[in-house]
Design an enzyme around this catalytic site. Sequence first.
Site, PDB file in Angstrom:
ATOM      1  N   ASP A  64      58.354  -7.987 -60.171  1.00 34.55           N
ATOM      2  CA  ASP A  64      57.610  -8.260 -61.401  1.00 34.55           C
ATOM      3  C   ASP A  64      57.163  -9.715 -61.448  1.00 34.55           C
ATOM      4  O   ASP A  64      57.890 -10.614 -61.021  1.00 34.55           O
ATOM      5  CB  ASP A  64      58.502  -7.951 -62.620  1.00 34.55           C
ATOM      6  CG  ASP A  64      57.716  -7.932 -63.910  1.00 34.55           C
ATOM      7  OD1 ASP A  64      56.496  -7.694 -63.881  1.00 34.55           O
ATOM      8  OD2 ASP A  64      58.325  -8.155 -64.979  1.00 34.55           O
ATOM      9  N   HIS A  81      48.660 -10.516 -56.757  1.00 39.59           N
ATOM     10  CA  HIS A  81      49.145  -9.301 -56.108  1.00 39.59           C
ATOM     11  C   HIS A  81      49.209  -9.473 -54.589  1.00 39.59           C
ATOM     12  O   HIS A  81      50.115  -8.937 -53.939  1.00 39.59           O
ATOM     13  CB  HIS A  81      48.248  -8.113 -56.473  1.00 39.59           C
ATOM     14  CG  HIS A  81      48.377  -7.674 -57.899  1.00 39.59           C
ATOM     15  ND1 HIS A  81      49.600  -7.399 -58.482  1.00 39.59           N
ATOM     16  CD2 HIS A  81      47.435  -7.449 -58.861  1.00 39.59           C
ATOM     17  CE1 HIS A  81      49.407  -7.030 -59.748  1.00 39.59           C
ATOM     18  NE2 HIS A  81      48.102  -7.053 -59.998  1.00 39.59           N
ATOM     19  N   ASN A 112      51.668   1.501 -65.199  1.00 38.33           N
ATOM     20  CA  ASN A 112      50.751   0.581 -64.524  1.00 38.33           C
ATOM     21  C   ASN A 112      49.424   1.247 -64.179  1.00 38.33           C
ATOM     22  O   ASN A 112      48.394   0.570 -64.017  1.00 38.33           O
ATOM     23  CB  ASN A 112      51.374   0.056 -63.225  1.00 38.33           C
ATOM     24  CG  ASN A 112      52.568  -0.850 -63.448  1.00 38.33           C
ATOM     25  OD1 ASN A 112      53.430  -0.949 -62.594  1.00 38.33           O
ATOM     26  ND2 ASN A 112      52.636  -1.500 -64.603  1.00 38.33           N
ATOM     27  N   ARG A 115      46.174   0.409 -66.103  1.00 39.22           N
ATOM     28  CA  ARG A 115      45.485  -0.883 -66.010  1.00 39.22           C
ATOM     29  C   ARG A 115      44.023  -0.665 -65.640  1.00 39.22           C
ATOM     30  O   ARG A 115      43.615   0.425 -65.254  1.00 39.22           O
ATOM     31  CB  ARG A 115      46.178  -1.780 -64.984  1.00 39.22           C
ATOM     32  CG  ARG A 115      47.574  -2.208 -65.401  1.00 39.22           C
ATOM     33  CD  ARG A 115      48.215  -3.103 -64.361  1.00 39.22           C
ATOM     34  NE  ARG A 115      49.561  -3.509 -64.768  1.00 39.22           N
ATOM     35  CZ  ARG A 115      50.353  -4.286 -64.029  1.00 39.22           C
ATOM     36  NH1 ARG A 115      49.933  -4.730 -62.851  1.00 39.22           N
ATOM     37  NH2 ARG A 115      51.561  -4.604 -64.474  1.00 39.22           N
ATOM     38  N   ARG A 242      64.795  -5.917 -68.815  1.00 43.92           N
ATOM     39  CA  ARG A 242      64.757  -4.478 -69.091  1.00 43.92           C
ATOM     40  C   ARG A 242      64.499  -3.753 -67.778  1.00 43.92           C
ATOM     41  O   ARG A 242      63.995  -4.338 -66.823  1.00 43.92           O
ATOM     42  CB  ARG A 242      63.682  -4.139 -70.119  1.00 43.92           C
ATOM     43  CG  ARG A 242      62.281  -4.593 -69.737  1.00 43.92           C
ATOM     44  CD  ARG A 242      61.268  -4.238 -70.818  1.00 43.92           C
ATOM     45  NE  ARG A 242      59.931  -4.707 -70.457  1.00 43.92           N
ATOM     46  CZ  ARG A 242      59.453  -5.900 -70.766  1.00 43.92           C
ATOM     47  NH1 ARG A 242      60.207  -6.751 -71.461  1.00 43.92           N
ATOM     48  NH2 ARG A 242      58.229  -6.250 -70.408  1.00 43.92           N
TER      49      ARG A 242
END
Length: 287
Positions: A64, A81, A112, A115, A242
């Site tokens: 992340d 990325h 995701n 997106r 989380r």
Amino acid sequence: MKYTAAHSTVYHIEMVLSEEFDRGGRAVVDTLLHASRIYSYYERRLENEILSHPLPNHVAIILDGNRRWARYHFLDTGRGHAYGADRAEDLLNWIHDIGVRITTLYILSNENLERNDSELENIYKLLEVKLNRLYKDERVHKRQMKIKAIGDKHKLPRSLQEILGKLEEATAEYEKMFLNIAVAYGGQKELVDAVKKIASMAANNEIKIEDINEKTIEACLSTPHLPQASPDLILRTSGEKRLSGFLIWQSAYSELMFMDVFWPEFRKIDLMRAIRTYQHRVRRYGK
């Protein structure tokens, strides 16, 4: 234990690496430590330390922070990325060096997939390049690494589905190391699918309702091919605390580690320090 100059040096390195620097400060400190060769000394010492204790058998990592890292460095999302993909490639070598047998990487969640199209297209292209490189990498075969994708692969572009299928087929017989790639994955969806499978089995008289237990559920999840489906350690980068639906069933007794470092700047020493923290914890499994 005799106190030496080496112990003093290591102590100060630990303090420096544990400090809360801003992102630019961290980069400067890393550069200085590398230039002085202190960093490599610390890395070797840390590796020797964790190898003297039992390692986690299964490490799962939520990768992340690519986009936030890119924003901080005034780069576009695609560059974030790309750096993150390169770091994931490095990670596989670190995992092998240390000797962790099972690795599960959370690459792309079901959420995701909502997106924007241009970002997703870039992620898909990066994944395809890296997976094709992995397919051609002889080290996969030397290490006898079984590679399997978990998630709704049918939601991915056909070219990605094809390379994932080729990887799974080429490594199907390997049992020495395991790499799970969680892509288009959602833990809640995984449980819903498992319930549907069990309901179908019961409807077809393949199983009695009173015989349904934990092992029945585990066999219907996406991880029954693993010698150990439950991660010993789950690590998430970027500072978020989380699991975001990651391995909901399998993580029941996993040790959790949340690191305040964006994924593209994750280092081998970050991995080793997480493992060292894991080794210092006492796992009671509720007993």
